[in-house]
Structure formats: C-alpha cells, structure tokens
Design an enzyme around this catalytic site. Structure first.
Site, PDB file in Angstrom:
ATOM      1  N   GLU B 114     -36.401  -9.178 -96.545  1.00 32.40           N
ATOM      2  CA  GLU B 114     -37.831  -9.304 -96.862  1.00 32.40           C
ATOM      3  C   GLU B 114     -38.474 -10.402 -96.024  1.00 32.40           C
ATOM      4  O   GLU B 114     -39.610 -10.266 -95.575  1.00 32.40           O
ATOM      5  CB  GLU B 114     -38.018  -9.578 -98.360  1.00 32.40           C
ATOM      6  CG  GLU B 114     -37.427  -8.452 -99.195  1.00 32.40           C
ATOM      7  CD  GLU B 114     -38.004  -8.360-100.592  1.00 32.40           C
ATOM      8  OE1 GLU B 114     -39.091  -7.784-100.729  1.00 32.40           O
ATOM      9  OE2 GLU B 114     -37.363  -8.857-101.534  1.00 32.40           O
ATOM     10  N   GLU B 134     -30.790  -3.917-103.652  1.00 27.31           N
ATOM     11  CA  GLU B 134     -31.364  -4.142-104.983  1.00 27.31           C
ATOM     12  C   GLU B 134     -31.119  -2.996-105.957  1.00 27.31           C
ATOM     13  O   GLU B 134     -30.781  -3.237-107.122  1.00 27.31           O
ATOM     14  CB  GLU B 134     -32.877  -4.406-104.877  1.00 27.31           C
ATOM     15  CG  GLU B 134     -33.249  -5.793-104.398  1.00 27.31           C
ATOM     16  CD  GLU B 134     -33.237  -5.940-102.883  1.00 27.31           C
ATOM     17  OE1 GLU B 134     -32.709  -5.033-102.200  1.00 27.31           O
ATOM     18  OE2 GLU B 134     -33.736  -6.950-102.395  1.00 27.31           O
TER      19      GLU B 134
END
Lengths: 216, 246
Positions: B114, B134
């Site tokens: 990210e 995730e």
C-alpha cells in the site's frame, strides 16, 4: 483559405496539413487558424475521418517559444494579471482537446519531429501512426516550462502517472518503438508510407467507428 | 538523519530518502508508520526535489504484523484512528508535488504494498515479491490499496486482491503496478539514477508545477484540469521571459 494550414477533402477523408516547412512550427497564426478550422469549418463538412499531418519531412517542431512568451510577457506587462493571460491561452488547450468532441475519428500521421505542442495535438487525436524515424517528446521542462497544451492532462491518462512523470520531467525525446511499447502510438510504418497507411486506417476506423475510442 | 516510529529519513543532494526499518521483515507494527507533522516539516524545510522510499536491508516491508494487529483491534476506536492516520500519510505522499519513487527489494506485502502504491513510480529488484495477503486473514487492504490498485489495473485488480496470490517482479510489471525492474543488483542505486534523470537541472518550481498538473490528471472535469495546466504554464512563462531579458 489559410496561411499555415491546408485543408482539403478527398473521398470523405479530411486532410489537415500543417504547412510551414521545413519544421512546421506552430506560431500564433497556426493557433488562430486551427481555432477557426475547429470552430467554423470541420463540423460542417461531409467527412468520415480526419488526418492531421505535416508538410514535407516533419510533423511539427511545436510551439514557437518566442511568439508564445512574447504574448505572455506583453499581456503581463499590460495587465499584470496572470489569470487573464492564462484564460486567453487556455483557448489553445481547450481547442486541441475538443478534437475528442468530434463524432468522427481523428488520425495523427507523424513523420520526422513531433515535439512539445505538436505531440500534445497528436495526443488529442484518436489514433497515432508514426514513421520509423519519427522523433517524439515533450521537452518543455528542459527550458524552464511545462507542457501547456493538454500534455500534463492527457499523457498521464494514456500512459499512467509514472511514465508521464518520467517523460515530462526528463524532457527526453523518444522513438516510435518506445512510444508503441508505452501505447502512446498505435502503428509504426516505413516513413514514406505514413500518409498512405493513415488513409487506410482512416477508412477502416470511419467504417467501424465507436465513440468509445474517444474516451481517454 | 531523523528517526520517527519505524522510519528514518535523510537528504542526499536534492533527493530525500525515506527508509522503513523494523527488523528483518520491516513489519509495519502500526498503520501510522511515521510522524506526519515531522515528515511534512522535513519535506518543506529541505526543499527536496524528489523522494525515494525503500526498506532497509533485504525487504521493502512485509506489511502489518498480524499478532500486533489483533491486539490493536481489541480497541476498535483506537484502531480506526490509527488506520485513518495511516491513510492520511499515504494520501500526503501520493499528493506530493515532487516525484516519489518506491525502491523495492524482497517482500512487499499488504501495508508495504500500500505504501508502494501511493508512490508515483515503483522500481523493483528482479527477486522482489508482491501480495495482498489480507483476504487470507479475513481482512482486506485497509490503507487505500484497493482503490489505488484498481486505478492502476482496472478490473484485473480484483483477482490479485481476492486470491491473495503472490506475484514476482516480472508478473507485477506485466500486470502494470511495477514500472521498472532494476537493471543492476543494487535496486536503490538504479532508483537513484532514475530520480536524478528526472530532477537534476530542473528547478523545484518546474518540478512542482509539472507534478501539480500531473497529479490533477485524474480530475474528471477536463476544463478545470486544462485551466490549471495553463495557469501553471503561464506562471513559469513569465519568469522565463524575464530571465531572457536580463
């Protein structure tokens, strides 16, 4: 009809030629005539496609810096108001981009140099065809400026932010092969065949034209 | 060099270097991985022309430390506050008006990815690995990664996020979220060269003008976007003309 632009129609294809050889620079007359052509002429014609090209060996070396800076400096001197000058100059960008509002395909056929504003104009077309020896680039940052005629808006939308940042900040010229790999241009052909191949593309595109092609 | 949470930063010439440093894997212990006020102050004080973000050692970052995240999640308000801070940091990095390059070695997972996606360009070593793991843990990327990856890849982002599959640098380049694979073993050096080719001989004003315009290119109002470009152009043009007269 024009000084710097030649406009003629053959077989429903409209040809807009930048006629200021050898390097076909875009001076103030060019921008005035282009504006006139776009707003008063092109949409009244019975055509299925448009090819933009340069007379002779080159597409165009881009805006004439002295002309442009002269206009800006004079009006800055008179008005001291950047916003006003900017409003006036912004017409050039809006009119370049308005090629995207036409209902027909626009093809840029590039031989030789296509730099600065000239590449910005080509980027507003829907299809770019290049001769093998074409030289492309946005060199503005190497002389203290940034692309000012849609380049910083259109290029990132075409190649993504990363590559656009690199092309614009480095100011380096690039080859048709690189441009093809980056999907800035759609076809490379031998230099002598650029216009002929552009006509083939124009006819094919106008026969199967979808407005989605205009979206960037 | 300034230390802040698990990062440190320094200036080399005109270029800023932000290093993630937290053990071998450079885990992001907490979503707010640096002190944003300190970082902002440094960026404006140093007048850097470009920023490189890297992980110290062999990895960029393996992302969140799951055990620690579970602990943080016990206090929902606290976690949500920290996530928002993390997002604010990444938004700030993405909106910087100087080029930001991620120099990526080793693993670049989850929160690490990210961070990389908030940069303007990603340069990876041949052996770098990428994933959003995730969904394997019952989560989704939480710092804007879903949005940023979809901006870059379109619908191809779905598969990458939902399968949580790991991809190598060549695959990441093919997918389109890595722009360059380092031609030399020293990825950071390669990133530095790339940065120098973009910012040397350019004034900070030119760089900022170009980046402001480029950052604005996702503005869907084209008239507004083109207006901004012309204004930035004219501001520079007035100076060019004055310099020529001198």
């Amino acid at each position: 009809m024009f000084k710097v632009l030649n406009w003629h129609i053959e077989d429903k294809v409209g040809y807009l030629e930048i006629n200021n050889p050898p390097s076909n620079p875009m001076d103030s007359a060019f921008f005035e005539e282009f504006y006139w052509w776009r707003t008063e002429i092109v949409e009244k014609e019975d055509i299925g496609s448009i090819i933009i090209h340069g007379k002779g060996r080159h597409f165009s070396s881009g805006a004439v810096l002295d002309d442009l800076l002269g206009i800006i400096a004079r009006s800055y001197h008179d008005t001291n108001d950047i916003k006003k000058i900017s409003e006036f100059l912004n017409k050039n960008s809006q009119i370049f981009f308005s090629l995207k509002d036409l209902k027909i395909p626009v093809i840029a056929a590039i031989r030789g140099v296509c730099l600065g504003s000239a590449l910005e104009l080509a980027l507003c077309a829907d299809y770019i065809i290049c001769g093998e020896k074409a030289v492309l680039g946005l060199p503005e940052t190497t002389f203290g400026l940034i692309p000012g005629c849609t380049g910083t808006y259109v290029l990132p939308r075409v190649v993504g932010k990363a590559l656009a940042t690199e092309i614009i900040l480095s100011g380096k010229t690039f080859s048709p092969i690189e441009a093809f790999e980056w999907e800035i241009i759609q076809k490379i052909v031998p230099s002598k065949q650029v216009l002929n191949k552009a006509v083939e593309v124009a006819k094919k595109l106008s026969a199967n034209f979808s407005p989605e092609l205009k979206i960037i | 060099m300034i230390q802040s949470n698990i990062t440190s930063w320094e200036t080399k010439g005109d270029i800023g270097i932000l290093s993630i440093s937290n053990g071998k894997e450079n885990y992001l212990t907490e979503p707010d991985f640096l002190d944003l006020d300190l970082f902002k102050k440094w960026i404006s004080d140093e007048k850097i022309k470009g920023l490189i973000i890297r992980g110290l050692g062999r990895n960029f970052s393996a992302g969140a430390d799951i055990e620690n995240l579970k602990k943080l999640a016990e206090d929902k308000t606290n976690l949500s506050g920290k996530m928002n801070k993390g997002k604010e940091i990444l938004n700030f990095i993405e909106d910087l008006t100087i080029p930001v390059v991620a120099s990526i070695n080793g693993v670049c997972f989850g929160g690490g990815l990210e961070i990389a996606l908030a940069c303007h360009m990603r340069i990876a070593s041949e052996r770098a690995l990428f994933a959003f793991p995730e969904t394997n843990h019952g989560l989704i990327p939480g710092l804007g990664g879903n949005y940023r990856l979809t901006q870059l890849l379109g619908k191809r982002a779905y598969e990458f996020i939902l399968t949580a599959d790991m991809v190598c640098a060549a695959e990441a380049k093919k997918l389109g979220f890595v722009e360059y694979i380092s031609e030399t073993k020293d990825t950071f050096h390669f990133a530095m060269q790339k940065m120098i080719s973009m910012v040397s001989d350019r004034s900070l004003e030119i760089i900022q003008s170009a980046m402001k315009a480029i950052n604005n290119s996702n503005n869907s109002n084209r008239e507004e976007a083109l207006k901004l470009e012309t204004e930035l152009f004219c501001n520079l043009a007035v100076n060019v003309k004055f310099h020529q007269k001198e």
